[in-house]
Design an enzyme around this catalytic site. Structure first.
Site, PDB file in Angstrom:
ATOM      1  N   LYS A 179       0.878  -1.186   0.000  1.00 15.33           N
ATOM      2  CA  LYS A 179       0.000   0.000   0.000  1.00 15.33           C
ATOM      3  C   LYS A 179       0.911   1.229   0.000  1.00 15.33           C
ATOM      4  O   LYS A 179       1.478   1.586   1.019  1.00 15.33           O
ATOM      5  CB  LYS A 179      -0.897  -0.004   1.252  1.00 15.33           C
ATOM      6  CG  LYS A 179      -2.236   0.632   1.070  1.00 15.33           C
ATOM      7  CD  LYS A 179      -2.359   2.131   1.151  1.00 15.33           C
ATOM      8  CE  LYS A 179      -1.891   2.872   2.342  1.00 15.33           C
ATOM      9  NZ  LYS A 179      -1.560   4.286   1.945  1.00 15.33           N
ATOM     10  N   GLY A 208       6.712   4.797   8.718  1.00 16.06           N
ATOM     11  CA  GLY A 208       5.909   6.020   8.832  1.00 16.06           C
ATOM     12  C   GLY A 208       6.044   6.595  10.222  1.00 16.06           C
ATOM     13  O   GLY A 208       7.045   6.379  10.916  1.00 16.06           O
ATOM     14  N   CYS A 234      13.743  10.205   7.823  1.00 17.39           N
ATOM     15  CA  CYS A 234      13.503   9.774   9.212  1.00 17.39           C
ATOM     16  C   CYS A 234      14.754   9.883  10.064  1.00 17.39           C
ATOM     17  O   CYS A 234      14.672  10.094  11.263  1.00 17.39           O
ATOM     18  CB  CYS A 234      12.923   8.375   9.233  1.00 17.39           C
ATOM     19  SG  CYS A 234      13.839   7.255   8.182  1.00 17.39           S
ATOM     20  N   GLU A 245       9.629   0.880  10.918  1.00 23.97           N
ATOM     21  CA  GLU A 245      10.739   1.839  10.799  1.00 23.97           C
ATOM     22  C   GLU A 245      10.095   3.208  10.911  1.00 23.97           C
ATOM     23  O   GLU A 245       9.345   3.612  10.027  1.00 23.97           O
ATOM     24  CB  GLU A 245      11.453   1.621   9.457  1.00 23.97           C
ATOM     25  CG  GLU A 245      12.850   2.201   9.447  1.00 23.97           C
ATOM     26  CD  GLU A 245      12.879   3.546   8.789  1.00 23.97           C
ATOM     27  OE1 GLU A 245      12.847   4.554   9.541  1.00 23.97           O
ATOM     28  OE2 GLU A 245      12.926   3.604   7.561  1.00 23.97           O
ATOM     29  N   GLU A 298       9.526  15.529  15.955  1.00 25.02           N
ATOM     30  CA  GLU A 298      10.025  15.354  14.592  1.00 25.02           C
ATOM     31  C   GLU A 298       9.309  16.340  13.664  1.00 25.02           C
ATOM     32  O   GLU A 298       8.091  16.317  13.549  1.00 25.02           O
ATOM     33  CB  GLU A 298       9.766  13.913  14.123  1.00 25.02           C
ATOM     34  CG  GLU A 298      10.403  13.648  12.781  1.00 25.02           C
ATOM     35  CD  GLU A 298      10.246  12.208  12.324  1.00 25.02           C
ATOM     36  OE1 GLU A 298       9.158  11.632  12.510  1.00 25.02           O
ATOM     37  OE2 GLU A 298      11.208  11.669  11.753  1.00 25.02           O
TER      38      GLU A 298
HETATM   39  P1  ADP Z   1       2.385  10.804   7.333  1.00 22.57           P
HETATM   40  O1  ADP Z   1       1.447  11.386   8.366  1.00 22.57           O
HETATM   41  O2  ADP Z   1       3.693  11.460   7.340  1.00 22.57           O
HETATM   42  O3  ADP Z   1       1.761  10.656   5.986  1.00 22.57           O
HETATM   43  P2  ADP Z   1       1.821   8.152   8.153  1.00 22.57           P
HETATM   44  O4  ADP Z   1       2.464   7.335   9.210  1.00 22.57           O
HETATM   45  O5  ADP Z   1       0.441   8.637   8.444  1.00 22.57           O
HETATM   46  O6  ADP Z   1       2.779   9.346   7.836  1.00 22.57           O
HETATM   47  O7  ADP Z   1       1.770   7.394   6.759  1.00 22.57           O
HETATM   48  C1  ADP Z   1       2.619   6.374   6.342  1.00 22.57           C
HETATM   49  C2  ADP Z   1       1.805   5.309   5.652  1.00 22.57           C
HETATM   50  O8  ADP Z   1       0.889   4.750   6.587  1.00 22.57           O
HETATM   51  C3  ADP Z   1       0.960   5.796   4.473  1.00 22.57           C
HETATM   52  O9  ADP Z   1       0.969   4.807   3.463  1.00 22.57           O
HETATM   53  C4  ADP Z   1      -0.414   5.916   5.091  1.00 22.57           C
HETATM   54  O10 ADP Z   1      -1.476   5.800   4.156  1.00 22.57           O
HETATM   55  C5  ADP Z   1      -0.425   4.739   6.045  1.00 22.57           C
HETATM   56  N1  ADP Z   1      -1.382   4.834   7.168  1.00 22.57           N
HETATM   57  C6  ADP Z   1      -1.831   5.952   7.794  1.00 22.57           C
HETATM   58  N2  ADP Z   1      -2.721   5.636   8.747  1.00 22.57           N
HETATM   59  C7  ADP Z   1      -2.852   4.291   8.747  1.00 22.57           C
HETATM   60  C8  ADP Z   1      -3.629   3.348   9.503  1.00 22.57           C
HETATM   61  N3  ADP Z   1      -4.459   3.746  10.466  1.00 22.57           N
HETATM   62  N4  ADP Z   1      -3.510   2.037   9.231  1.00 22.57           N
HETATM   63  C9  ADP Z   1      -2.663   1.615   8.254  1.00 22.57           C
HETATM   64  N5  ADP Z   1      -1.915   2.441   7.505  1.00 22.57           N
HETATM   65  C10 ADP Z   1      -1.994   3.765   7.739  1.00 22.57           C
END
Ligand code: ADP
Length: 492
Positions: free
Chosen positions: A189, A242, A298, A264, A395
């Site tokens: 994804k 993320g 990161c 990570e 961060e």
């Molecule tokens: P940012 O806020 O910097 O975009 P995220 O940690 O929210 O960082 O995003 C990293 C990835 O995690 C993206 O692919 C995002 O779509 C996904 N993501 C965000 N929220 C969720 C969730 N609740 N469950 C699974 N994946 C998620």
């Protein structure tokens, strides 16, 4: 850095999901826009998926794992497919680089110098591992010689892989490499902001000959598509890169199905300059440490500690370099710093800059937007910072660095460790004892001595504390993508 080749924005070939080897629209038929961060304009409409699409992709991955040709393929043939993929990436490097620049806003010079070669090397490195994953024969305490005991290394199964927007292509490679080498199947994804290069890599994987269902890609948002992947009962593992706050949600949502998890996450990495360092080299390192990839890294060296005696001269030289940094069109070969990835990220960074000013820190350069379109932020340096200020602890994920003076080694190690994160750290000194003492005592997954942001697919990468679980890259990542099976055989 060598001058980057002239690369033009390529046309977008793929915006759909890859499920079971077919490119298909999402179940709902909805879409969202992929944006060019340098202009704020839409590039393409990408299909927006939900749990139905995740369900189809997971079923395809399960079939490929258990009954498809992948399940019967020799490890060496798996490796050959991966080598072919690496060749195709190399052959299409400029198109991939162009897509990354278009969708992420990073400068073409960096994509060609860092992202593209690392992607190719990562896939090749893990291709080489595919036929070298061996078990062991175990010398069990067996006086009669009755038993043969040995281990096998088997795939974990169907892997859900959720990646961020800062290195869309490289994060795909870091996730695919070890997963495929170990014989897993996967559902990726991509981040909703930056799906385009992963989709092109999906096309190249099909061209390389990966059987249907081995690599699936589902576009969509975290709260819908990502969430469905995390909760899916037939997914064996989630690898996530993320924010730590998202990891907390994922961990809770993965608990009922007890999935394997690797994370990570973020960082607030200390970059420590002793007065005896080669100051010019340290200034270069501070520049790379914080401004590489617009600070959207990161392991960015966002907390710079400079020994008191060198502090003022260092800040002068650093400020001078930051002010000369070339911002602008990410497709221009001369550009050193491009656009932040999104309006949201731009606003978040500007919010932190205002917080820093309100907290009483001194903004010695930058602190404002660059230009009048797109999401550009000038390289920003704060001095007069206290370690407990929000800008020194949270961060920011942008081109913003805090500089703090320090008196001695004991104090700087304490300050360096005063953070919830532990992804990376760096130290600049000519004194080998100082360097090694720092490297041994700082709580971080990677320590750089007289260098910053050096990466290699063979070198493990990951974090202590809130920066993650497990390691990516190197032999370490293979452990996270394989199960060890112990077989006892009675020879009597
Ligand atoms: P940012 O806020 O910097 O975009 P995220 O940690 O929210 O960082 O995003 C990293 C990835 O995690 C993206 O692919 C995002 O779509 C996904 N993501 C965000 N929220 C969720 C969730 N609740 N469950 C699974 N994946 C998620």
């Amino acid at each position: 850095m060598a001058t980057a080749p002239t690369i033009r924005p390529p046309s977008v070939r793929q915006t759909r999901n890859l499920v079971n080897g077919e490119w298909c629209e999402s179940h709902t038929g909805k879409s969202f826009d992929a944006i060019n961060p340098a202009t704020g304009e839409s590039i393409a409409a990408v299909c927006d998926s939900d749990h139905h699409d995740i369900d189809s992709a997971v079923s395809a991955a399960r079939r490929a794992l258990e009954v498809g040709p992948w399940s019967r393929m020799s490890a060496r043939d798996r490796g050959k497919l991966m080598f072919t993929l690496a060749e195709l990436i190399e052959a299409n490097a400029e198109e991939l680089a162009g897509l990354e620049v278009l969708n992420n806003g990073k400068p073409v010079s960096e994509v060609m110098a860092a992202d593209v070669p690392l992607v190719i090397e990562t896939i090749r490195y893990y291709a080489g591992w595919a036929d070298k994953l061996t078990g062991e024969t175990i010398p069990v305490d067996d006086k009669m010689g009755q038993f043969l005991c040995y281990t096998r290394r088997e795939p974990v199964g169907v892997c859900g892989q959720i990646i961020p927007w800062n290195f869309p292509m490289l994060m795909t490679a870091w996730k695919w490499g070890p997963a495929l080498a170990c014989g897993n199947t996967l559902v990726l994804k991509p981040a909703e902001q930056t799906p385009l290069t992963a989709l092109r890599l999906g096309e190249l994987a099909s061209e390389a000959g990966f059987p249907p269902g081995v690599i699936n890609i589902v576009n969509g948002f975290g709260e819908t598509a990502g969430d469905a992947l995390v909760k899916h009962a037939d997914v064996d593992k989630i690898a996530f890169t993320g924010e730590y706050k998202t990891a907390q949600i994922i961990m809770a949502n993965a608990a009922p199905t007890l999935k394997r998890l690797t994370f990570e996450l973020g960082g607030k990495s200390p970059n420590v300059v002793f007065a005896d360092a080669d100051i010019e080299q340290a200034v270069n390192g501070a520049m790379t440490g914080i401004f590489f990839n617009q600070g959207e890294v990161c392991c960015a060296g966002s907390r710079l500690f400079v020994e008191r005696g060198a502090h003022d001269d260092f800040v002068d030289a650093f400020k001078d370099r930051a002010q000369k940094r070339k911002l602008g069109d990410p497709f221009s070969p001369e550009t050193e710093q491009g656009a932040q990835v999104s309006q949201e990220q731009f606003e978040r960074i500007m919010g932190y800059i205002n917080t820093g000013k309100q907290e009483g820190a001194r903004c010695v350069t930058g602190g404002e937007r660059f230009g009048d379109k797109g999401f550009f932020v000038k390289p920003t340096i704060f001095t007069g910072v206290k370690n407990d200020m929000r800008i020194a602890q949270e961060e920011i994920f942008g081109p913003v660095v805090t500089v703090l003076p320090f008196e001695d080694t004991t104090q700087v190690v304490e300050q360096a460790n005063e953070t919830m994160f532990g992804l990376a750290a760096a130290v600049w000194t000519r004194d080998i004892s100082k360097a090694l003492n720092f490297a041994n005592t700082v709580r971080a997954g990677t320590v750089w001595v007289n260098c910053y942001n050096t990466f290699d697919p063979a070198a493990p990468f990951g974090g202590y504390k809130f920066s993650g679980h497990g390691r990516e890259n190197g032999r370490e990542a293979l452990n996270a993508y394989s199960e060890v099976k112990t077989v006892w055989m009675n020879l009597d």
